[in-house]
Design a protein around this motif. Structure first.
Motif, short mmCIF file in Angstrom:
data_model
loop_
_atom_site.label_atom_id
_atom_site.label_comp_id
_atom_site.label_asym_id
_atom_site.label_seq_id
_atom_site.Cartn_x
_atom_site.Cartn_y
_atom_site.Cartn_z
N HIS A 132 11.00 7.18 -37.97
CA HIS A 132 11.22 6.04 -38.70
C HIS A 132 12.80 5.40 -38.43
N VAL A 133 12.66 4.05 -38.15
CA VAL A 133 13.94 3.29 -37.61
C VAL A 133 14.51 2.39 -38.47
N GLU A 134 15.58 2.39 -39.30
CA GLU A 134 15.94 1.63 -40.30
C GLU A 134 16.90 0.31 -39.59
N HIS A 135 16.02 -0.32 -38.85
CA HIS A 135 16.67 -1.46 -38.19
C HIS A 135 16.58 -2.80 -38.57
N SER A 136 16.11 -2.99 -39.95
CA SER A 136 15.94 -4.41 -40.48
C SER A 136 15.82 -4.45 -41.87
N LEU A 137 16.12 -5.48 -42.50
CA LEU A 137 15.96 -5.53 -43.93
C LEU A 137 15.00 -6.96 -44.09
N ARG A 138 14.37 -6.83 -45.02
CA ARG A 138 13.39 -8.20 -45.57
C ARG A 138 14.03 -8.94 -46.53
N MET A 139 14.11 -10.12 -46.29
CA MET A 139 14.52 -11.29 -47.30
C MET A 139 13.36 -12.10 -47.92
N SER A 140 13.11 -12.10 -49.10
CA SER A 140 12.13 -12.91 -49.49
C SER A 140 12.45 -14.11 -50.41
N ARG A 141 12.04 -15.36 -50.30
CA ARG A 141 12.55 -16.29 -51.02
C ARG A 141 11.72 -17.05 -51.70
#
Length: 388
Positions: A132-141
Motif C-alpha cells: 500500500h502506497v499513500e501517494h495521492s488523494l482524490r478530489m471530487s467536485r
C-alpha cells in the motif's frame, strides 16, 4: 447524559463515525466496519481491524438515519423509513453551490512493485499479498446543475509537491472560508521515515488548483497527526492537532493536543503550541452561544471521551472544568481490543441540535471486546442557546 449504542456486531470492528445534522433534528451517521474483534477472530483478526480489505479481511459501510435527534435509528437497506442523507451535508459547499470532497484512495499494488516505489522515495506499507502506497488523494467536485461528480487525483510530485505519504485527517469535510477559499487538513511524511507533519490543502479557485501548506511541523520533535479546522466569525482559522508516536516515541503523559492558527486564510500558520487538553484525536465545533467546543478521545485510564470549552475564541480552554462524556471504555476482562492496544477508542464528532443540546458520536470497546459505534446526547446549561 443519555448514552446509546448505534451499531454493535459481534464479528465487526465498527469505527470512525461521522455525523451531520439536517434542518432540524434529523441526524445521519456513517462509518466503516472491518472484519474481526479479537474475541471473535483471534489474534490474526486483530490485524484486520484498521486495515480491512488491505489485510485480507472483510469490510463494509453502514449508514444510519435518525429523524428525532438520536432517539431512534433506521439503517440503510434494512429499515423502512430510512431517509438518504442530502449529499451537500457531507460536502464542503461554496457560495455558488459547488460541492467539494477530498478522500483517500486505496493505492494497493502487487508486492513486486515495492522496490519501484521505494526507489521513488515513497513510504511503502506491506501486507501479506500486496503493498500500500499513500501517494495521492482524490478530489471530487459537483457543480450546480450537474448530475454527476467529477473525480481527479491529487498526486505526489505532480498536482501537489512531493511527499512520501499523505493521509486524510479526522475531519473529512473541508473548511470553507467567507471568500470561498477551501482548506482541508491532511498529514503524513515529506520523506520516507520522517516524523509526521500536518499540512492543509488550500484552493482559491474552487478546486481547480491546490497548494499544500505546512500547518504544524517543528523539525520532528512532535510528530503532528490528525487535525480539526474551525473558521471563527472574526476570520481566524484555528486548528487543533493531534501528536502521535508513529514516527517518534512520545511518552503517554505528553500526548496533549497542540493548537495553531492562521489569520491570512490558511497561507501561513502560527507555531504550534501545546494546550492543556490531554487526549486525541480532536474535533472543534462552534456553538450557538459563540463558545467553541473541543471533543476528543481520552486514551488512558479511565478510558473514554471528553470535551472542553473555550469562550474567548480558543485563546484559553476551561481545563479545570473538563467534561467527561464517557469513562467506562475498553475491556474489563483482559481481552485486547482494536489492534491489540488498550487505547483504541474515541474519534468523537459533535453536532448541536436546535434545542441547544449536543449529540456526540464516537466508537468504544467495553468488556465484551466488541468495538462498536455509540453516542451521547448531552447538554451544559450555558450552551442552551438556539441554533440556526
Amino acid at each position: 447524559m443519555n448514552h446509546s449504542v448505534l451499531y454493535w456486531h459481534p464479528e465487526r470492528y465498527s469505527s470512525f463515525p461521522t455525523v451531520v445534522r439536517g434542518d432540524r433534528d434529523e441526524l445521519w451517521v456513517g462509518f466503516n466496519w472491518n472484519s474481526h474483534t479479537p474475541l471473535a477472530r483471534g489474534v490474526e483478526g486483530a490485524a484486520h481491524s484498521h486495515s480491512g480489505g488491505l489485510a485480507g479481511g472483510a469490510t463494509g459501510h453502514v449508514e444510519l438515519f435518525s429523524p428525532d435527534g438520536g432517539e431512534s435509528w433506521l439503517e440503510e437497506g434494512r429499515d423502512d423509513g430510512y431517509c438518504e442523507c442530502p449529499e451537500a451535508l457531507r460536502s464542503a459547499v461554496l457560495s455558488d453551490g459547488t460541492q467539494i470532497r477530498i478522500s483517500r484512495p486505496v493505492n494497493a499494488y502487487p508486492p513486486g512493485h515495492r522496490q519501484e516505489f521505494e526507489g521513488r522515495g515513497f513510504a511503502v506499507e506491506e501486507f501479506r499479498d500486496r503493498i500500500h502506497v499513500e501517494h495521492s488523494l482524490r478530489m471530487s467536485r459537483k457543480r450546480p446543475g450537474e448530475s454527476g461528480w467529477e473525480h481527479r487525483l491529487l498526486r505526489s510530485g505532480e498536482e501537489l509537491p512531493f511527499f512520501a505519504l499523505i493521509r486524510n485527517g479526522s475531519d473529512l469535510k473541508s473548511c470553507v472560508l467567507a471568500d470561498d477559499t477551501i482548506l482541508h487538513q491532511v498529514y503524513g511524511s515529506a520523506a520516507a521515515g520522517d516524523p509526521f507533519r500536518a499540512w492543509v490543502l488550500r484552493s482559491e479557485d474552487g478546486g481547480d488548483t491546490w497548494q499544500m501548506v505546512t500547518m504544524a511541523y517543528d523539525g520532528g520533535e512532535h510528530p503532528f497527526n490528525e487535525s480539526s479546522l474551525l473558521a471563527l466569525p472574526g476570520g481566524r482559522v484555528v486548528a487543533m492537532v493531534r501528536i502521535a508516536s508513529g514516527s517518534k516515541r512520545i511518552p503517554q503523559e505528553e500526548k496533549y493536543l497542540f493548537q495553531t492558527h492562521s489569520d491570512d486564510g490558511g497561507k501561513t500558520w502560527s507555531p504550534a503550541r501545546r494546550t492543556g487538553l490531554w487526549g486525541y484525536p480532536p474535533h472543534l465545533l462552534l456553538l450557538g452561544s459563540g463558545a467553541v467546543l473541543c471533543s476528543y478521545g481520552y486514551r488512558r485510564a479511565p478510558f473514554g471521551v471528553r470535551a472542553c470549552l473555550s469562550r474567548d475564541g480558543c485563546e484559553t480552554w476551561e481545563t479545570t472544568d473538563e467534561i467527561v462524556l464517557r469513562d467506562d471504555g475498553l475491556t474489563t476482562d483482559g481481552t485486547a481490543a482494536g489492534k491489540g492496544t488498550p487505547d483504541d477508542l474515541g474519534y468523537p464528532r459533535t453536532v448541536q441540535l436546535p434545542d441547544g443540546s449536543l449529540f456526540t458520536v464516537y466508537y468504544m470497546t467495553l468488556g465484551d471486546s466488541v468495538t462498536h459505534v455509540a453516542a451521547t446526547r448531552w447538554t451544559v446549561d450555558p450552551l442552551l442557546d438556539p441554533v440556526p
